[in-house]
Design an enzyme around this catalytic site. Structure first.
Site, PDB file in Angstrom:
ATOM      1  N   LYS A 233      12.688  -9.060   1.632  1.00  0.00           N
ATOM      2  CA  LYS A 233      11.858  -9.462   0.473  1.00  0.00           C
ATOM      3  C   LYS A 233      12.519 -10.579  -0.331  1.00  0.00           C
ATOM      4  O   LYS A 233      11.852 -11.473  -0.837  1.00  0.00           O
ATOM      5  CB  LYS A 233      11.614  -8.251  -0.452  1.00  0.00           C
ATOM      6  CG  LYS A 233      10.896  -7.100   0.226  1.00  0.00           C
ATOM      7  CD  LYS A 233      10.828  -5.887  -0.664  1.00  0.00           C
ATOM      8  CE  LYS A 233      12.160  -5.256  -0.975  1.00  0.00           C
ATOM      9  NZ  LYS A 233      12.848  -4.634   0.175  1.00  0.00           N
TER      10      LYS A 233
ATOM     11  N   GLN B 250      12.731  -2.143  -2.952  1.00  0.00           N
ATOM     12  CA  GLN B 250      12.565  -1.009  -2.031  1.00  0.00           C
ATOM     13  C   GLN B 250      11.377  -1.276  -1.080  1.00  0.00           C
ATOM     14  O   GLN B 250      11.095  -2.427  -0.804  1.00  0.00           O
ATOM     15  CB  GLN B 250      12.374   0.317  -2.799  1.00  0.00           C
ATOM     16  CG  GLN B 250      13.619   0.815  -3.497  1.00  0.00           C
ATOM     17  CD  GLN B 250      13.903   0.134  -4.836  1.00  0.00           C
ATOM     18  OE1 GLN B 250      13.034   0.100  -5.684  1.00  0.00           O
ATOM     19  NE2 GLN B 250      15.093  -0.387  -5.018  1.00  0.00           N
TER      20      GLN B 250
ATOM     21  N   ASP C  14      14.835  -3.310   2.502  1.00  0.00           N
ATOM     22  CA  ASP C  14      15.670  -4.259   3.252  1.00  0.00           C
ATOM     23  C   ASP C  14      14.898  -5.011   4.331  1.00  0.00           C
ATOM     24  O   ASP C  14      15.451  -5.378   5.366  1.00  0.00           O
ATOM     25  CB  ASP C  14      16.878  -3.533   3.886  1.00  0.00           C
ATOM     26  CG  ASP C  14      17.720  -2.847   2.843  1.00  0.00           C
ATOM     27  OD1 ASP C  14      17.805  -3.357   1.721  1.00  0.00           O
ATOM     28  OD2 ASP C  14      18.294  -1.777   3.153  1.00  0.00           O
TER      29      ASP C  14
ATOM     30  N   GLY D 128      18.995  -4.583  -3.259  1.00  0.00           N
ATOM     31  CA  GLY D 128      19.954  -5.622  -2.873  1.00  0.00           C
ATOM     32  C   GLY D 128      19.183  -6.658  -2.092  1.00  0.00           C
ATOM     33  O   GLY D 128      18.748  -6.392  -0.973  1.00  0.00           O
ATOM     34  N   HIS D 129      18.936  -7.795  -2.704  1.00  0.00           N
ATOM     35  CA  HIS D 129      18.104  -8.829  -2.076  1.00  0.00           C
ATOM     36  C   HIS D 129      18.980 -10.023  -1.713  1.00  0.00           C
ATOM     37  O   HIS D 129      19.613 -10.630  -2.581  1.00  0.00           O
ATOM     38  CB  HIS D 129      16.963  -9.248  -3.030  1.00  0.00           C
ATOM     39  CG  HIS D 129      15.982  -8.139  -3.264  1.00  0.00           C
ATOM     40  ND1 HIS D 129      14.848  -8.278  -4.017  1.00  0.00           N
ATOM     41  CD2 HIS D 129      15.968  -6.863  -2.815  1.00  0.00           C
ATOM     42  CE1 HIS D 129      14.189  -7.130  -4.023  1.00  0.00           C
ATOM     43  NE2 HIS D 129      14.850  -6.256  -3.311  1.00  0.00           N
TER      44      HIS D 129
HETATM   45  P1  GDP Z   1      15.545  -7.068   0.935  1.00  0.00           P
HETATM   46  O1  GDP Z   1      16.189  -5.941   0.233  1.00  0.00           O
HETATM   47  O2  GDP Z   1      14.172  -6.734   1.422  1.00  0.00           O
HETATM   48  O3  GDP Z   1      15.571  -8.351   0.150  1.00  0.00           O
HETATM   49  O4  GDP Z   1      16.413  -7.328   2.250  1.00  0.00           O
HETATM   50  P2  GDP Z   1      18.028  -7.395   2.335  1.00  0.00           P
HETATM   51  O5  GDP Z   1      18.472  -8.693   1.791  1.00  0.00           O
HETATM   52  O6  GDP Z   1      18.630  -6.163   1.790  1.00  0.00           O
HETATM   53  O7  GDP Z   1      18.221  -7.295   3.893  1.00  0.00           O
HETATM   54  C1  GDP Z   1      17.695  -8.231   4.757  1.00  0.00           C
HETATM   55  C2  GDP Z   1      18.851  -8.836   5.563  1.00  0.00           C
HETATM   56  O8  GDP Z   1      18.344  -9.617   6.634  1.00  0.00           O
HETATM   57  C3  GDP Z   1      19.706  -9.804   4.763  1.00  0.00           C
HETATM   58  O9  GDP Z   1      21.020  -9.746   5.228  1.00  0.00           O
HETATM   59  C4  GDP Z   1      19.088 -11.165   5.055  1.00  0.00           C
HETATM   60  O10 GDP Z   1      19.990 -12.247   4.886  1.00  0.00           O
HETATM   61  C5  GDP Z   1      18.727 -10.978   6.495  1.00  0.00           C
HETATM   62  N1  GDP Z   1      17.561 -11.723   6.976  1.00  0.00           N
HETATM   63  C6  GDP Z   1      16.385 -11.986   6.347  1.00  0.00           C
HETATM   64  N2  GDP Z   1      15.521 -12.576   7.197  1.00  0.00           N
HETATM   65  C7  GDP Z   1      16.177 -12.698   8.377  1.00  0.00           C
HETATM   66  C8  GDP Z   1      15.804 -13.186   9.668  1.00  0.00           C
HETATM   67  O11 GDP Z   1      14.691 -13.615   9.901  1.00  0.00           O
HETATM   68  N3  GDP Z   1      16.750 -13.099  10.645  1.00  0.00           N
HETATM   69  C9  GDP Z   1      17.995 -12.601  10.426  1.00  0.00           C
HETATM   70  N4  GDP Z   1      18.838 -12.567  11.441  1.00  0.00           N
HETATM   71  N5  GDP Z   1      18.370 -12.111   9.245  1.00  0.00           N
HETATM   72  C10 GDP Z   1      17.465 -12.162   8.241  1.00  0.00           C
HETATM   73  P1  IMO Z   2      15.844  -3.118  -1.471  1.00  0.00           P
HETATM   74  O1  IMO Z   2      15.076  -3.649  -2.653  1.00  0.00           O
HETATM   75  C1  IMO Z   2      16.845   0.251   1.070  1.00  0.00           C
HETATM   76  C2  IMO Z   2      17.021   4.186  -0.828  1.00  0.00           C
HETATM   77  C3  IMO Z   2      18.376   4.862  -0.903  1.00  0.00           C
HETATM   78  C4  IMO Z   2      17.948   6.311  -0.836  1.00  0.00           C
HETATM   79  C5  IMO Z   2      16.659   6.330  -1.653  1.00  0.00           C
HETATM   80  C6  IMO Z   2      16.837   6.763  -3.101  1.00  0.00           C
HETATM   81  O2  IMO Z   2      17.122  -3.794  -1.209  1.00  0.00           O
HETATM   82  O3  IMO Z   2      14.945  -3.024  -0.286  1.00  0.00           O
HETATM   83  P2  IMO Z   2      17.903   5.587  -5.231  1.00  0.00           P
HETATM   84  O4  IMO Z   2      19.269   5.021  -5.452  1.00  0.00           O
HETATM   85  O5  IMO Z   2      16.796   4.588  -5.377  1.00  0.00           O
HETATM   86  O6  IMO Z   2      17.646   6.828  -6.022  1.00  0.00           O
HETATM   87  O7  IMO Z   2      17.921   6.054  -3.681  1.00  0.00           O
HETATM   88  O8  IMO Z   2      16.164   5.002  -1.611  1.00  0.00           O
HETATM   89  N1  IMO Z   2      16.961   2.824  -1.421  1.00  0.00           N
HETATM   90  C7  IMO Z   2      16.893   1.713  -0.687  1.00  0.00           C
HETATM   91  N2  IMO Z   2      16.948   1.523   0.634  1.00  0.00           N
HETATM   92  N3  IMO Z   2      16.664  -0.803   0.253  1.00  0.00           N
HETATM   93  C8  IMO Z   2      16.572  -0.625  -1.084  1.00  0.00           C
HETATM   94  O9  IMO Z   2      16.248  -1.620  -1.933  1.00  0.00           O
HETATM   95  C9  IMO Z   2      16.738   0.671  -1.619  1.00  0.00           C
HETATM   96  N4  IMO Z   2      16.740   1.179  -2.873  1.00  0.00           N
HETATM   97  C10 IMO Z   2      16.870   2.507  -2.727  1.00  0.00           C
HETATM   98  O10 IMO Z   2      19.201   4.495   0.168  1.00  0.00           O
HETATM   99  O11 IMO Z   2      17.611   6.636   0.498  1.00  0.00           O
HETATM  100 MG    MG Z   3      17.956  -4.830   0.320  1.00  0.00          MG
END
Ligand code: GDP
Ligand code: IMO
Ligand code: MG
Length: 417
Positions: free
Chosen positions: A16, A210, A13, A40-41
């Site tokens: 990416k 991840q 999270d 979850g991207h």
């Molecule tokens: P990922 O799994 O690495 O793709 O990241 P996620 O999408 O799960 O979580 C990142 C969160 O931060 C999302 O809600 C994005 O919309 C948000 N986000 C990304 N870059 C920024 C930033 O620079 N500032 C803020 N406030 N939110 C951001």
């Molecule tokens: P993105 O790509 C954050 C965490 C789960 C748990 C561990 C194992 O959005 O960054 P799993 O379901 O993979 O067997 O769970 O890994 N986890 C993540 N945490 N972002 C993710 O993906 C994750 N994918 C798995 O919360 O701790």
């Molecule tokens: Mg994510």
């Protein structure tokens, strides 16, 4: 070969999806290489927000070919649902290719994920319950089914019959067969396709899911996922030569978050954690769980630098630190009276480390509309410089908001020949 690999350097999270979507505007191919719909991207542009779980983040650029590599585990029902959602939002999904060697997540894997977590009780991993661990277990046990076989009804039927849970799965057979029919045209030998693209000097972006600290090998085992999100896993999990990986962009949140269970050294709770969670909307994209909050940890970042060969950093969510005073940064750990700079491999040891912090001034200004590095407040620049100095990795991207437009780029990506 003209590639960039985007990896998470923390516990996922990090942003990416945002970075991949941004760089995809210049790319010919975007490739997911591991994980499944545990990811979850989030991507935001033109006022709209999208969440992707299986489909690579290049899907919003019509000319970009999106590849789901052999190292992924794919839930075909979830993939059909995700495709449907995008179509409804008016996003074209025709440029999607699925590796015939990717493994399939079946409904039984979701049930096993639940059972395994229940059995572990207070030692549970806190998985996303997407069947990821059990699907990779079947792959390693040589009892799984690959996409290339799944799309043939008689092979799918044979596979389901061979499994102990066949009677249960049979009730879902019709749904699975419908998904197999829908996905059949997308399944191919994507390794060959990518190799050809690389030889033609196409721009290929590899999108990690991840983060490094969730890596099965280099993360905080056993509180990890069941694949390797690192740059080292790209070649194995896409079928291209390891020499193709040279530029590796480490996506790093300006602080730390974690969902799921397991220790991290810089975690804190209370009002400040709540404020950061609120400012950063720190709730899981996949499971909506509140994310745990901590300070930036440079021991973790230097670990990620080593295992991924990071060539640049994207510092994300810097805007969220507005009004946080002071800004603490972990620069080392104390363990058994000794100062250490690496991550102990044993979780028993790791959860005994004490973080060693430096403190830096915070900033009060709203930076969410800053377009140039020079216009950032001085304390924000010092924070960024400290990260560069203590890791030795240059910062190429600074993100000041969730939208594509809220991105400051300091490095010419995809310029290499
Ligand atoms: P990922 O799994 O690495 O793709 O990241 P996620 O999408 O799960 O979580 C990142 C969160 O931060 C999302 O809600 C994005 O919309 C948000 N986000 C990304 N870059 C920024 C930033 O620079 N500032 C803020 N406030 N939110 C951001
Ligand atoms: P993105 O790509 C954050 C965490 C789960 C748990 C561990 C194992 O959005 O960054 P799993 O379901 O993979 O067997 O769970 O890994 N986890 C993540 N945490 N972002 C993710 O993906 C994750 N994918 C798995 O919360 O701790
Ligand atoms: Mg994510």
């Amino acid at each position: 070969m003209n590639t960039i690999t985007v990896v998470g350097t923390q516990w996922g999270d990090e942003g990416k999806g945002k970075v991949t979507d941004y760089l995809a505007q210049k790319a010919d191919y975007v490739v997911r290489y591991q994980g499944g719909n545990n990811a979850g991207h989030t991507i935001k542009f033109e006022g709209k927000k999208y969440a992707l779980h299986l489909i690579p983040s290049g899907i919003f650029k019509p000319a970009c070919i999106n590849v789901m590599g052999n190292g992924m585990v794919i839930n075909p029902l979830a993939l059909c649902e995700e495709l449907e959602g995008l179509k409804k939002a008016g996003i074209a999904t025709k440029n999607l290719k699925i590796s015939a060697a990717a493994h399939v997540v079946l409904p039984v894997h979701l049930r096993l994920d639940h059972l395994s977590e229940e059995r572990k009780g207070s030692n549970s991993v806190g998985t996303t319950f997407r069947g990821i661990g059990p699907a990779y277990t079947d792959k390693a046990s040589r009892t799984g089914i690959r996409m290339g076989d799944f799309i043939h009804p008689h092979r799918l039927k044979r596979h389901l019959k061979s499994m102990a849970s066949a009677p249960c799965e049979d009730t879902l057979y019709e749904q699975l067969e419908a998904a197999a029919t829908a996905l059949r045209p997308l399944v191919e030998n994507t390794g060959e396709c990518l190799y050809k693209a690389l030889l033609e000097n196409k721009k290929v972006l590899f999108e990690g899911a991840q983060g490094t600290m969730l890596c099965l090998d280099h993360g905080t085992y056993p509180y990890v996922t069941s694949s390797s999100p690192t740059a080292a896993s790209v070649a194995l999990n896409t079928g291209i030569p390891p020499q193709a990986i040279h530029e590796v962009l480490g996506v790093t949140k300006a602080y730390t978050t974690r969902v799921g269970h397991g220790f991290f050294a810089t975690e804190f709770s209370g009002n400040l954690a709540d404020k950061i969670r609120l400012q950063g909307h720190e709730f899981g994209t996949t499971t909506q769980r509140p994310r745990r909050i901590g300070w930036l940890d440079l021991v973790v970042l230097n670990h990620a630098k080593r295992v991924n060969g990071l060539t640049s950093l994207a510092i994300m969510l810097l805007d969220v630190l507005q009004g946080v005073h002071p800004l603490k940064v972990c620069v080392a750990y104390q363990l058994d009276g000794q100062r250490i700079n690496d991550i102990p491999s044993s979780i028993d040891d790791y959860q005994r480390v004490e973080p060693v912090y430096i403190e830096l001034d915070g900033f009060n200004d709203d930076i969410s509309s800053v377009k140039h590095y020079e216009d950032l407040p001085k304390p924000a620049k010092t924070y960024l410089k400290t990260i560069e100095t203590l890791t030795g990795v240059p910062i190429g991207i600074i993100s000041v908001g969730p939208s594509r437009e809220q991105t400051i780029v300091l490095h010419d990506y995809f310029m290499k020949k």
